[in-house]
Scaffold this motif. Structure first.
Motif, PDB file in Angstrom:
ATOM      1  N   SER A 236      16.821  -1.323  10.782  1.00  0.00           N
ATOM      2  CA  SER A 236      16.252  -2.166   9.994  1.00  0.00           C
ATOM      3  C   SER A 236      15.627  -1.394   8.694  1.00  0.00           C
ATOM      4  N   GLU A 237      15.117  -0.121   9.187  1.00  0.00           N
ATOM      5  CA  GLU A 237      15.052   0.561   8.104  1.00  0.00           C
ATOM      6  C   GLU A 237      15.861   0.744   7.158  1.00  0.00           C
ATOM      7  N   ARG A 240      16.629  -2.041   4.732  1.00  0.00           N
ATOM      8  CA  ARG A 240      15.183  -2.272   3.921  1.00  0.00           C
ATOM      9  C   ARG A 240      15.333  -1.310   3.083  1.00  0.00           C
ATOM     10  N   GLU A 241      15.574  -0.170   2.602  1.00  0.00           N
ATOM     11  CA  GLU A 241      15.481   0.930   1.755  1.00  0.00           C
ATOM     12  C   GLU A 241      16.163   0.318   0.797  1.00  0.00           C
ATOM     13  N   GLY A 244      16.487  -4.202   0.714  1.00  0.00           N
ATOM     14  CA  GLY A 244      14.660  -5.080   1.251  1.00  0.00           C
ATOM     15  C   GLY A 244      14.298  -5.417  -0.289  1.00  0.00           C
ATOM     16  N   THR A 246      10.703  -4.642  -1.520  1.00  0.00           N
ATOM     17  CA  THR A 246       9.764  -3.449  -1.002  1.00  0.00           C
ATOM     18  C   THR A 246       8.573  -3.598  -1.728  1.00  0.00           C
ATOM     19  N   GLU A 247       7.895  -3.019  -1.649  1.00  0.00           N
ATOM     20  CA  GLU A 247       6.544  -3.548  -2.123  1.00  0.00           C
ATOM     21  C   GLU A 247       6.903  -2.819  -4.081  1.00  0.00           C
ATOM     22  N   ASN A 266      12.241 -11.349   8.360  1.00  0.00           N
ATOM     23  CA  ASN A 266      11.856 -10.534   9.460  1.00  0.00           C
ATOM     24  C   ASN A 266      11.177  -9.761   8.199  1.00  0.00           C
ATOM     25  N   ARG A 267       9.236  -9.835   8.959  1.00  0.00           N
ATOM     26  CA  ARG A 267       8.348  -8.993   8.185  1.00  0.00           C
ATOM     27  C   ARG A 267       9.171  -7.067   7.431  1.00  0.00           C
ATOM     28  N   ASN A 268       9.694  -6.634   6.466  1.00  0.00           N
ATOM     29  CA  ASN A 268       9.688  -4.858   6.968  1.00  0.00           C
ATOM     30  C   ASN A 268      11.187  -5.120   7.184  1.00  0.00           C
ATOM     31  N   ASP A 272       8.379  -6.900   2.386  1.00  0.00           N
ATOM     32  CA  ASP A 272       7.467  -6.060   2.437  1.00  0.00           C
ATOM     33  C   ASP A 272       6.107  -7.485   3.640  1.00  0.00           C
ATOM     34  N   ASP A 273       5.708  -6.478   4.322  1.00  0.00           N
ATOM     35  CA  ASP A 273       4.738  -7.578   4.905  1.00  0.00           C
ATOM     36  C   ASP A 273       4.020  -7.874   4.143  1.00  0.00           C
TER      37      ASP A 273
END
Length: 304
Positions: A236-237, A240-241, A244, A246-247, A266-268, A272-273
């Motif tokens: 999942s990382e 996200r990269e 996702g 991201t911030e 799915n947070r993060n 991102d949360d």
């Protein structure tokens, strides 16, 4: 004079692909009326019975429909396949026919297989509302998405909407595509190759993540990496990269851009949360809009 079968089909909501622009706008306008009502309970359908038939789990969607129904005074019955004879082999058709024969006035149906709901609607004599069928459509989710966008931007004509994530399995992406285009918005997709739906490319272009983030609306989709075992992403990382919100990516959005997601998030992973509840995120407001939208849909189905 309109036949009973035609009248029932016109009150059903099976998808947005074949719903007219005028019908979509009428539902959104009526939802706006319901959202403005200060009274929580307006029992205009208090002599009606509805059954929520969920052959696939979805707590949020079922609760949203049930809240909408109860606010209109509808007598509600909830049916889940796990506690039913469908588990023992009774067909979905027989189950719906059984409930229809008991005097139910409308059914809200959620199914795993695509196409079954359309067949059911041809064979039963009550309006049916699609609460999600396979990877086909999820019309009320798209309607509440449209409602949210219209509330923010005033109208949908000319908006650019990026839908990012698992397009392949997404009924939300499909319903939004059909409806947004009817209302004059431009839709574009962004997805890894294993999550794209090539058959939709003729209707909306696939763009890079960088391009997708330049839209008026950035709609992230829930990603279930287990569906793509042996696929592009090891974790999942890694997803996200590459895909996702991201911030860092959220900080690069245009000043007026809003963030949406059909939830659960799915947070993060896809978002991102810290971004889920930031000022430009409309995720929880979308959920709130689900109730007036579904009130409009239930009223359309059941009002004499």
């Amino acid at each position: 004079m309109m036949s009973t079968a035609t009248a029932i089909q016109e009150r059903s909501l099976l998808g947005l692909k074949h719903l007219s622009r005028e019908d979509i706008l009428a539902i959104l306008d009526r939802a706006s009326y319901w959202e403005q009502q200060s009274e929580k309970l307006v029992p205009i359908l208090n002599k009606k019975f509805a059954v929520n038939m969920f052959f696939e789990n979805s707590t949020r969607t079922r609760f949203s429909f049930e809240m909408a129904q109860k606010r209109l005074g509808v007598q509600v019955m909830n049916f889940t396949a796990a506690a039913s004879s469908v588990e023992k082999g009774e067909s979905i058709y027989d189950t719906v026919r059984t409930l229809e024969s008991m005097g139910v006035d409308a059914g809200v149906v959620r199914l795993k297989p695509s196409g079954v709901l359309q067949e059911l609607a041809q064979r039963v004599r009550i309006p049916l509302i699609n609460a999600g069928d396979g990877n086909n459509e999820h019309p009320t989710q798209a309607l509440l998405d449209l409602y949210t966008m219209r509330k923010v931007f005033g109208e949908l004509q000319g908006l650019t909407v990026s839908i990012i994530g698992d397009i392949k399995h997404s009924r939300v992406a499909r319903s939004n595509l059909w409806a947004l285009q009817k209302l004059g918005a431009k839709v574009q997709f962004c997805a890894p190759s294993v999550m794209s739906a090539p058959e939709l490319a003729e209707h909306a272009p696939y763009v890079s993540m960088e391009e997708a983030l330049k839209a008026d609306v950035v709609m992230m989709l829930r990603v279930q990496l287990e569906r793509h075992s042996g696929g592009l992403f090891q974790s999942s990382e890694e997803y996200r990269e590459q895909y996702g919100l991201t911030e860092e990516r959220a900080a690069s959005l245009l000043g007026h851009t809003i963030i949406m997601h059909p939830a659960p998030v799915n947070r993060n992973v896809e978002i991102d949360d810290a971004v889920v509840e930031c000022d430009r995120s409309y995720i929880f407001r979308q959920m709130a809009h689900g109730v007036p939208v579904r009130m409009a849909v239930m009223e359309r189905a059941m009002r004499d």
